[in-house]
Design an enzyme around this catalytic site. Structure first.
Site, mmCIF file in Angstrom:
data_model
loop_
_atom_site.group_PDB
_atom_site.id
_atom_site.type_symbol
_atom_site.label_atom_id
_atom_site.label_comp_id
_atom_site.label_asym_id
_atom_site.label_seq_id
_atom_site.Cartn_x
_atom_site.Cartn_y
_atom_site.Cartn_z
ATOM 1 N N ARG A 46 0.846 -1.207 0.000
ATOM 2 C CA ARG A 46 0.000 0.000 0.000
ATOM 3 C C ARG A 46 0.877 1.250 0.000
ATOM 4 O O ARG A 46 0.574 2.248 -0.644
ATOM 5 C CB ARG A 46 -0.965 -0.005 1.190
ATOM 6 C CG ARG A 46 -1.776 1.288 1.265
ATOM 7 C CD ARG A 46 -3.093 1.235 2.032
ATOM 8 N NE ARG A 46 -3.135 0.347 3.159
ATOM 9 C CZ ARG A 46 -2.543 0.573 4.353
ATOM 10 N NH1 ARG A 46 -1.847 1.664 4.545
ATOM 11 N NH2 ARG A 46 -2.662 -0.307 5.323
ATOM 12 N N TYR A 98 -15.442 16.547 -16.317
ATOM 13 C CA TYR A 98 -15.884 15.164 -16.376
ATOM 14 C C TYR A 98 -17.001 14.952 -15.344
ATOM 15 O O TYR A 98 -16.874 15.385 -14.191
ATOM 16 C CB TYR A 98 -14.677 14.266 -16.076
ATOM 17 C CG TYR A 98 -15.002 12.810 -15.920
ATOM 18 C CD1 TYR A 98 -15.421 12.052 -17.003
ATOM 19 C CD2 TYR A 98 -14.881 12.179 -14.689
ATOM 20 C CE1 TYR A 98 -15.716 10.715 -16.853
ATOM 21 C CE2 TYR A 98 -15.175 10.837 -14.534
ATOM 22 C CZ TYR A 98 -15.599 10.108 -15.621
ATOM 23 O OH TYR A 98 -15.890 8.789 -15.471
ATOM 24 N N ASP A 170 -6.522 18.960 -14.909
ATOM 25 C CA ASP A 170 -6.839 17.628 -15.414
ATOM 26 C C ASP A 170 -6.560 17.652 -16.918
ATOM 27 O O ASP A 170 -7.313 18.261 -17.686
ATOM 28 C CB ASP A 170 -8.314 17.302 -15.127
ATOM 29 C CG ASP A 170 -8.727 15.912 -15.627
ATOM 30 O OD1 ASP A 170 -8.025 15.340 -16.470
ATOM 31 O OD2 ASP A 170 -9.783 15.422 -15.170
ATOM 32 N N LYS A 195 -7.275 6.219 -19.736
ATOM 33 C CA LYS A 195 -7.545 6.701 -21.084
ATOM 34 C C LYS A 195 -6.292 6.562 -21.945
ATOM 35 O O LYS A 195 -5.748 5.480 -22.040
ATOM 36 C CB LYS A 195 -8.071 8.136 -20.997
ATOM 37 C CG LYS A 195 -9.114 8.354 -19.876
ATOM 38 C CD LYS A 195 -10.433 7.655 -20.117
ATOM 39 C CE LYS A 195 -11.350 7.645 -18.915
ATOM 40 N NZ LYS A 195 -11.693 8.924 -18.340
HETATM 41 C C1 LIG Z 1 -12.231 9.419 -17.125
HETATM 42 C C2 LIG Z 1 -11.879 10.740 -16.624
HETATM 43 C C3 LIG Z 1 -11.689 10.958 -15.244
HETATM 44 C C4 LIG Z 1 -11.887 9.870 -14.225
HETATM 45 O O1 LIG Z 1 -10.956 8.852 -14.392
HETATM 46 P P1 LIG Z 1 -11.283 7.298 -14.019
HETATM 47 O O2 LIG Z 1 -9.998 6.639 -14.353
HETATM 48 O O3 LIG Z 1 -12.443 6.880 -14.849
HETATM 49 O O4 LIG Z 1 -11.594 7.277 -12.564
HETATM 50 C C5 LIG Z 1 -11.333 12.231 -14.845
HETATM 51 N N1 LIG Z 1 -11.177 13.239 -15.740
HETATM 52 C C6 LIG Z 1 -11.361 13.059 -17.056
HETATM 53 C C7 LIG Z 1 -11.172 14.207 -17.991
HETATM 54 C C8 LIG Z 1 -11.725 11.810 -17.541
HETATM 55 O O5 LIG Z 1 -11.935 11.642 -18.849
#
Ligand SMILES: *Cc1c(COP(=O)(O)O)cnc(C)c1O
Length: 380
Positions: A46, A98, A170, A195
């Site tokens: 962890r 998001y 982000d 992604k």
């Molecule tokens: C998918 C996404 C998230 C969240 O990520 P997860 O891996 O699904 O928890 C946050 N910000 C953006 C822009 C995203 O496309």
């Protein structure tokens, strides 16, 4: 080392014991101590794991950051940043974030006494007007999910610095191939590694990168304390995908430009949002701040919801699925899928209409993607 070389090689060194080119997966929960108080840098997974550490170092190199901290999802990464705040603090956040991020802020964190104001961060004046005496964090998503809105990071940085705000970006849609927010003064950058970074629809993960030792220490502390850590195997898979990131992004970008142009000229399409189109309101800033426009497109059909549904139900190559940024082209209906939990009124006020279609353009041959959309649009 040039950027593309870093993507392939940054943290990978042959395994010392065996010479294996691909480092082993350290699938272990714990580690034997040499004697009381003496370990080899690892005591419990962890807190730290060699497979995770390798990924954290690799991602940090690519991002041009001193530090990287990985989490079990993008949402866990976002949540960990928010854990720096205290009850009574105020956050200014991009309005088109998001859906999972605003769901978390509005349904969970709000109960812990954190306040949120959503503004169109594409307009710096709106950010200035939202400032309060207790504002602590400026959270920007660029390009946004799903409307692909672009925010000027230089302008945000000025506001953040002159008001003593923590500035987080982000950059999931852009990836470090096209945008490195730390170069624009951001204190930290966040990715959903689910992604493009992993890129193959195999894992869920997230990461935070910073040059600030104090922020890094806080993120490490939160990571080990709360334990939203990715498994060693997920880290291994992410590393595998990551090493072709530059090649994949080039193709995502090239295919998306072609698909966006096709959609813009299609008689059944009323509006296309893609920062790489000259007609897009984010084009000028995107051109300056990013080295490519990535592979995400949103568009609307003249026939509204019924046409959008027809299209999504009739594609053959494009996958009707949530998520984005993988090698396969995916088509999504934000109103019923990714952003279903954004209240209808708020959704419409944001321009997130019921007829909006989001496309994650993959790395297949662009003529096949366009052909598939053409045939599905015929009766739409
Ligand atoms: C998918 C996404 C998230 C969240 O990520 P997860 O891996 O699904 O928890 C946050 N910000 C953006 C822009 C995203 O496309």
């Amino acid at each position: 080392m040039k950027f593309d070389t870093k993507v392939v090689r940054a943290s990978t060194k042959p395994d010392k014991a065996t010479g294996a080119v691909v480092p082993p997966i350290y699938q272990t929960a714990t580690y034997v101590l040499e004697e009381v108080g003496v370990d080899k840098g690892f005591d419990y997974t962890r807190a730290a794991n060699p497979s995770r550490q390798l990924l954290e170092e690799h991602l940090a190199e690519i991002e041009g950051a001193k530090y990287g901290v990985c989490f079990s999802s993008g949402m866990a990464a976002v949540d960990s940043v928010l854990k720096i705040l205290k009850s009574g603090d105020h956050v200014i956040c991009s309005d088109d974030v998001y859906g999972g991020v605003s769901r978390h802020f509005n349904n969970v964190l709000i109960h812990y006494g954190i306040e949120f104001t959503y503004v169109n961060t594409s307009n710096p004046h709106e950010v200035e007007e939202a400032l309060k005496s207790n504002t602590k964090l400026l959270w920007v998503e660029t390009p946004t999910n799903p409307l692909l809105k672009i925010t000027d990071l230089d302008a945000m940085n000025k506001i953040a610095k002159s008001n003593n705000l923590l500035f987080g970006v982000d950059a999931t849609f852009a990836t470090p191939v096209f945008l490195r927010p730390l170069e624009y003064g951001a204190d930290l950058v966040m990715h959903s590694t689910t992604k493009y970074l992993s890129g193959h629809n195999q894992i869920i993960g997230g990461s935070i990168h910073t040059n600030d030792k104090e922020i890094f220490d806080k993120m490490k502390f939160i990571q080990k304390t709360i334990g939203a850590v990715p498994s060693p195997f997920d880290c291994f898979l992410t590393m595998l995908g990551l090493r072709t990131l530059h090649l994949r992004m080039e193709r995502h970008n090239k295919n998306a430009i072609s698909v966006a142009n096709f959609l813009q000229e299609h008689p059944k399409v009323s509006r296309v949002a893609y920062p790489g189109l000259k007609s897009d309101p984010g084009y000028e800033i995107a051109k300056e701040q990013m080295s490519g426009y990535s592979g995400m497109i949103s568009f609307e059909l003249k026939g509204g919801i019924p046409s959008g549904k027809h299209l999504m139900n009739n594609v053959k190559l494009c996958l009707l699925a949530e998520s984005l940024g993988a090698v396969e082209t995916m088509i999504t209906h934000p109103a019923t899928m990714t952003h279903a939990e954004v209240p209808v009124k708020e959704r419409h006020a944001r321009g997130l209409t019921d007829g909006l279609v989001r496309l994650s353009v993959g790395i297949e041959d662009e003529t096949d993607i366009i052909e598939d959309l053409r045939q599905a649009l015929k009766e739409a």
